[in-house]
Write a protein that holds these residues in place. Structure first.
Motif: not given
Length: 364
Positions: A51-66, A345-356
């Protein structure tokens, strides 16, 4: 209401969502389709308080999420496409107010996690900036130093990010933090503090035209709802006008065309009928990005949070079609958050971008 033209359907959106598990020491990361049904289990974060984990990046950065675990004070970098995840080493001064963002260095083809830290009054530095790069065993000071004249603006930006859960965004090689006039006590000349991920130097973006000389005297509900978003590779300021009056119930999205123009109005979402009920009532409304384009049909992605009871919150994600002013629900969940300050509360959502893009240090 405008007539909605039939356009090609934009590519199916993937939404990264952090969810608690039945265990007390893990959280799952899933992807969801526009229908709102679970699409796939990506991976599990072990040794994390659910219950304390949240997504920092609202949209992925070059396919990566913090991702951040507030209980363990730990950051994770993950790739939803490859299902790879790595834990960032512990950072110094965990008790200090801070705000972290994820950026990508185009020259080295590696990400950097950047953390702005407010110091205490007795410390020599009022603000510090630490950087983590993949493969390192610890954080290090940024190469460039913050100009002294911007110190109070950065302090304001960090406090705004912490108090109102507004995170920095990455675009065109820079991380961006929004300055809060309400916390600064005056109208600043700049609206955004920028950080070059490659050069590790600071800059600023001029204040938008709607920031008046008495900007810091606005209602707090408007100030706390203001945030940054990246749309069409452009940094935008979302202006919160949800004050309930007939002529002021709206969300405005101002695009910053360049760092000296001050911005232009790109979209205005007027709250009426169904839209007023869904976007006017929640305590928190955040624009997290956009899908499609002018040819395929752009849709703006909006996340909301409404306090329900105790530590539980109703959260929803919508898509909004600006051409025909239609709001559609994408996902609806009820979440529990531990130790929530000011019921934001912090966000738990992020848009996903396909990347390797790798999350670990690689040798080419």
């Amino acid at each position: 209401m405008a007539t909605c033209k039939v356009l090609p359907v934009p590519p199916a959106a993937k939404l990264l969502v952090v969810s608690p598990t039945e265990k007390l020491d893990s959280a799952t990361v899933c992807s969801y389709s526009p229908s709102g049904l679970r699409d796939d289990l990506l991976f599990t974060i072990d040794c994390a308080r659910p219950n304390s984990v949240e997504v920092v990046t609202p949209s992925s950065c070059c396919g990566l999420t913090l991702v951040y675990d507030a209980a363990a004070l730990a950051y994770y970098v993950c790739n939803a496409a490859t299902r790879a995840i790595t834990r960032v080493p512990p950072y110094r001064d965990p008790t200090h107010a801070s705000s972290a963002g994820l950026g990508f260095d185009a020259r080295t083809r590696e990400y950097k996690v950047v953390r702005l830290i407010n110091g205490y009054s007795h410390e020599q530095e009022a603000v510090r900036c630490d950087v983590y790069t993949p493969g390192a065993d610890c954080w290090r000071p940024a190469t460039g130093r913050l100009p002294f004249r911007w110190t109070m603006s950065v302090v304001s930006a960090v406090n705004h990010a912490m108090m109102n859960r507004t995170q920095p965004v990455f675009a065109n090689g820079f991380l961006h933090w929004l300055i809060s006039p309400a916390l600064l006590g005056r109208r600043p000349r700049a609206a955004v503090i920028s950080f070059s991920v490659a050069e590790e130097t600071f800059g600023c973006i001029r204040s938008p035209p709607f920031w008046e000389p008495k900007e810091h005297l606005r209602p707090w509900s408007q100030s706390e709802g203001e945030h940054l978003v990246v749309m069409d590779d452009q940094v935008c300021i979302v202006r919160n006008l949800r004050n309930g009056t007939p002529h002021g119930s709206a969300l405005e999205i101002w695009g910053l065309l360049d760092y000296g123009s001050g911005g232009t109005l790109n979209h205005r979402i007027d709250l009426f009928g169904h839209i007023r009920r869904e976007l006017g009532e929640p305590q928190v409304v955040r624009v997290i990005g956009s899908l499609g384009n002018r040819r395929s049909g752009k849709k703006i992605v909006i996340a909301t949070s409404k306090h329900w009871v105790y530590e539980k919150f109703h959260k929803k994600v919508y898509t909004y079609d600006p051409s025909c002013q239609v709001l559609e629900e994408m996902l609806s969940v009820t979440e529990t958050h531990d130790s929530v300050e000011r019921w934001i509360p912090g966000s738990r959502f992020s848009l996903v971008e396909e990347s390797l893009a790798p999350v670990h240090k690689v040798v080419e």
